[in-house]
Scaffold this motif. Structure first.
Motif, PDB file in Angstrom:
ATOM      1  N   SER A  23      79.857  43.811   6.699  1.00  0.00           N
ATOM      2  CA  SER A  23      79.061  44.832   7.389  1.00  0.00           C
ATOM      3  C   SER A  23      79.503  46.236   6.980  1.00  0.00           C
ATOM      4  O   SER A  23      78.679  47.141   6.862  1.00  0.00           O
ATOM      5  CB  SER A  23      79.138  44.670   8.906  1.00  0.00           C
ATOM      6  N   TYR A  24      80.777  46.421   6.718  1.00  0.00           N
ATOM      7  CA  TYR A  24      81.269  47.720   6.245  1.00  0.00           C
ATOM      8  C   TYR A  24      80.750  47.992   4.840  1.00  0.00           C
ATOM      9  O   TYR A  24      80.317  49.103   4.530  1.00  0.00           O
ATOM     10  CB  TYR A  24      82.798  47.740   6.273  1.00  0.00           C
ATOM     11  N   LYS A  25      80.772  46.977   3.989  1.00  0.00           N
ATOM     12  CA  LYS A  25      80.247  47.138   2.629  1.00  0.00           C
ATOM     13  C   LYS A  25      78.761  47.440   2.665  1.00  0.00           C
ATOM     14  O   LYS A  25      78.266  48.279   1.913  1.00  0.00           O
ATOM     15  CB  LYS A  25      80.524  45.881   1.809  1.00  0.00           C
ATOM     16  N   LYS A  26      78.017  46.783   3.558  1.00  0.00           N
ATOM     17  CA  LYS A  26      76.586  47.060   3.704  1.00  0.00           C
ATOM     18  C   LYS A  26      76.380  48.484   4.209  1.00  0.00           C
ATOM     19  O   LYS A  26      75.483  49.191   3.744  1.00  0.00           O
ATOM     20  CB  LYS A  26      75.934  46.063   4.648  1.00  0.00           C
ATOM     21  N   PHE A  27      77.201  48.917   5.158  1.00  0.00           N
ATOM     22  CA  PHE A  27      77.110  50.278   5.669  1.00  0.00           C
ATOM     23  C   PHE A  27      77.304  51.293   4.547  1.00  0.00           C
ATOM     24  O   PHE A  27      76.528  52.241   4.410  1.00  0.00           O
ATOM     25  CB  PHE A  27      78.168  50.500   6.766  1.00  0.00           C
ATOM     26  N   LEU A  28      78.317  51.090   3.712  1.00  0.00           N
ATOM     27  CA  LEU A  28      78.557  52.001   2.590  1.00  0.00           C
ATOM     28  C   LEU A  28      77.407  51.966   1.587  1.00  0.00           C
ATOM     29  O   LEU A  28      76.990  53.009   1.079  1.00  0.00           O
ATOM     30  CB  LEU A  28      79.870  51.652   1.889  1.00  0.00           C
ATOM     31  N   HIS A  29      76.887  50.776   1.303  1.00  0.00           N
ATOM     32  CA  HIS A  29      75.756  50.647   0.386  1.00  0.00           C
ATOM     33  C   HIS A  29      74.542  51.402   0.932  1.00  0.00           C
ATOM     34  O   HIS A  29      73.877  52.147   0.200  1.00  0.00           O
ATOM     35  CB  HIS A  29      75.415  49.177   0.172  1.00  0.00           C
ATOM     36  N   ASP A  30      74.231  51.204   2.211  1.00  0.00           N
ATOM     37  CA  ASP A  30      73.081  51.874   2.824  1.00  0.00           C
ATOM     38  C   ASP A  30      73.265  53.389   2.843  1.00  0.00           C
ATOM     39  O   ASP A  30      72.319  54.133   2.596  1.00  0.00           O
ATOM     40  CB  ASP A  30      72.848  51.362   4.244  1.00  0.00           C
ATOM     41  N   LEU A  31      74.468  53.837   3.125  1.00  0.00           N
ATOM     42  CA  LEU A  31      74.772  55.277   3.121  1.00  0.00           C
ATOM     43  C   LEU A  31      74.562  55.858   1.729  1.00  0.00           C
ATOM     44  O   LEU A  31      73.925  56.905   1.566  1.00  0.00           O
ATOM     45  CB  LEU A  31      76.202  55.516   3.596  1.00  0.00           C
ATOM     46  N   TRP A  32      75.070  55.178   0.722  1.00  0.00           N
ATOM     47  CA  TRP A  32      74.900  55.621  -0.665  1.00  0.00           C
ATOM     48  C   TRP A  32      73.418  55.641  -1.033  1.00  0.00           C
ATOM     49  O   TRP A  32      72.949  56.596  -1.643  1.00  0.00           O
ATOM     50  CB  TRP A  32      75.679  54.711  -1.605  1.00  0.00           C
ATOM     51  N   GLN A  33      72.670  54.603  -0.649  1.00  0.00           N
ATOM     52  CA  GLN A  33      71.245  54.533  -0.971  1.00  0.00           C
ATOM     53  C   GLN A  33      70.481  55.681  -0.324  1.00  0.00           C
ATOM     54  O   GLN A  33      69.614  56.282  -0.945  1.00  0.00           O
ATOM     55  CB  GLN A  33      70.665  53.191  -0.528  1.00  0.00           C
ATOM     56  N   ARG A  34      70.804  55.996   0.931  1.00  0.00           N
ATOM     57  CA  ARG A  34      70.134  57.115   1.605  1.00  0.00           C
ATOM     58  C   ARG A  34      70.433  58.442   0.910  1.00  0.00           C
ATOM     59  O   ARG A  34      69.561  59.292   0.779  1.00  0.00           O
ATOM     60  CB  ARG A  34      70.539  57.192   3.073  1.00  0.00           C
ATOM     61  N   LEU A  35      71.675  58.612   0.459  1.00  0.00           N
ATOM     62  CA  LEU A  35      72.053  59.838  -0.250  1.00  0.00           C
ATOM     63  C   LEU A  35      71.277  59.958  -1.560  1.00  0.00           C
ATOM     64  O   LEU A  35      70.705  61.009  -1.858  1.00  0.00           O
ATOM     65  CB  LEU A  35      73.556  59.858  -0.521  1.00  0.00           C
ATOM     66  N   VAL A  36      71.227  58.876  -2.325  1.00  0.00           N
ATOM     67  CA  VAL A  36      70.484  58.878  -3.588  1.00  0.00           C
ATOM     68  C   VAL A  36      69.002  59.134  -3.327  1.00  0.00           C
ATOM     69  O   VAL A  36      68.378  59.954  -4.011  1.00  0.00           O
ATOM     70  CB  VAL A  36      70.693  57.546  -4.350  1.00  0.00           C
ATOM     71  N   ASP A  37      68.444  58.455  -2.342  1.00  0.00           N
ATOM     72  CA  ASP A  37      67.025  58.643  -2.020  1.00  0.00           C
ATOM     73  C   ASP A  37      66.739  60.087  -1.628  1.00  0.00           C
ATOM     74  O   ASP A  37      65.722  60.654  -2.031  1.00  0.00           O
ATOM     75  CB  ASP A  37      66.593  57.711  -0.887  1.00  0.00           C
ATOM     76  N   THR A  38      67.616  60.676  -0.857  1.00  0.00           N
ATOM     77  CA  THR A  38      67.436  62.059  -0.424  1.00  0.00           C
ATOM     78  C   THR A  38      67.475  63.019  -1.600  1.00  0.00           C
ATOM     79  O   THR A  38      66.664  63.945  -1.693  1.00  0.00           O
ATOM     80  CB  THR A  38      68.523  62.452   0.597  1.00  0.00           C
TER      81      THR A  38
END
Length: 100
Positions: A23-38
């Motif tokens: 879940s921590y790895k997923k959290f980091l992945h989602d955070l990174w994806q949101r940053l890239v998308d932004t």
């Protein structure tokens, strides 16, 4: 004390297990994806995401940054209809349908 070693023991095993959990790895992945998308998206473009909830159900989210309106549905057809209505209302100057 024989060899002057200090041993630290973690008392918070929940925090330690969270840092190594998927879940921590997923959290980091989602955070990174949101940053890239932004960084890569035009701030005025309509945004649509396909998401999966924790139960494996697929749903859709749409957001129009120009009007500030958003919509969420489990149906791809509903999202398309909302986008079409959004387009029609902005094309003809109507703004009375609001957020669904």
């Amino acid at each position: 004390m024989k060899d002057n070693q200090i041993c630290f023991k973690s008392e918070n095993t929940e925090a330690t297990s969270f840092l190594t959990s998927s879940s921590y790895k997923k959290f980091l992945h989602d955070l990174w994806q949101r940053l890239v998308d932004t960084l890569l998206t035009n701030s005025q473009e309509l945004q649509v995401w396909q998401k999966v909830d924790r139960y494996g159900n697929i749903y859709w989210k749409a957001y129009d940054p120009v009007t500030g309106k958003s919509f969420k549905s489990g149906s791809e057809d509903d999202i398309r209809m909302w986008i079409e209505q959004l387009y029609q209302s902005s094309k003809y100057g109507k703004s009375d349908f609001g957020n669904w």
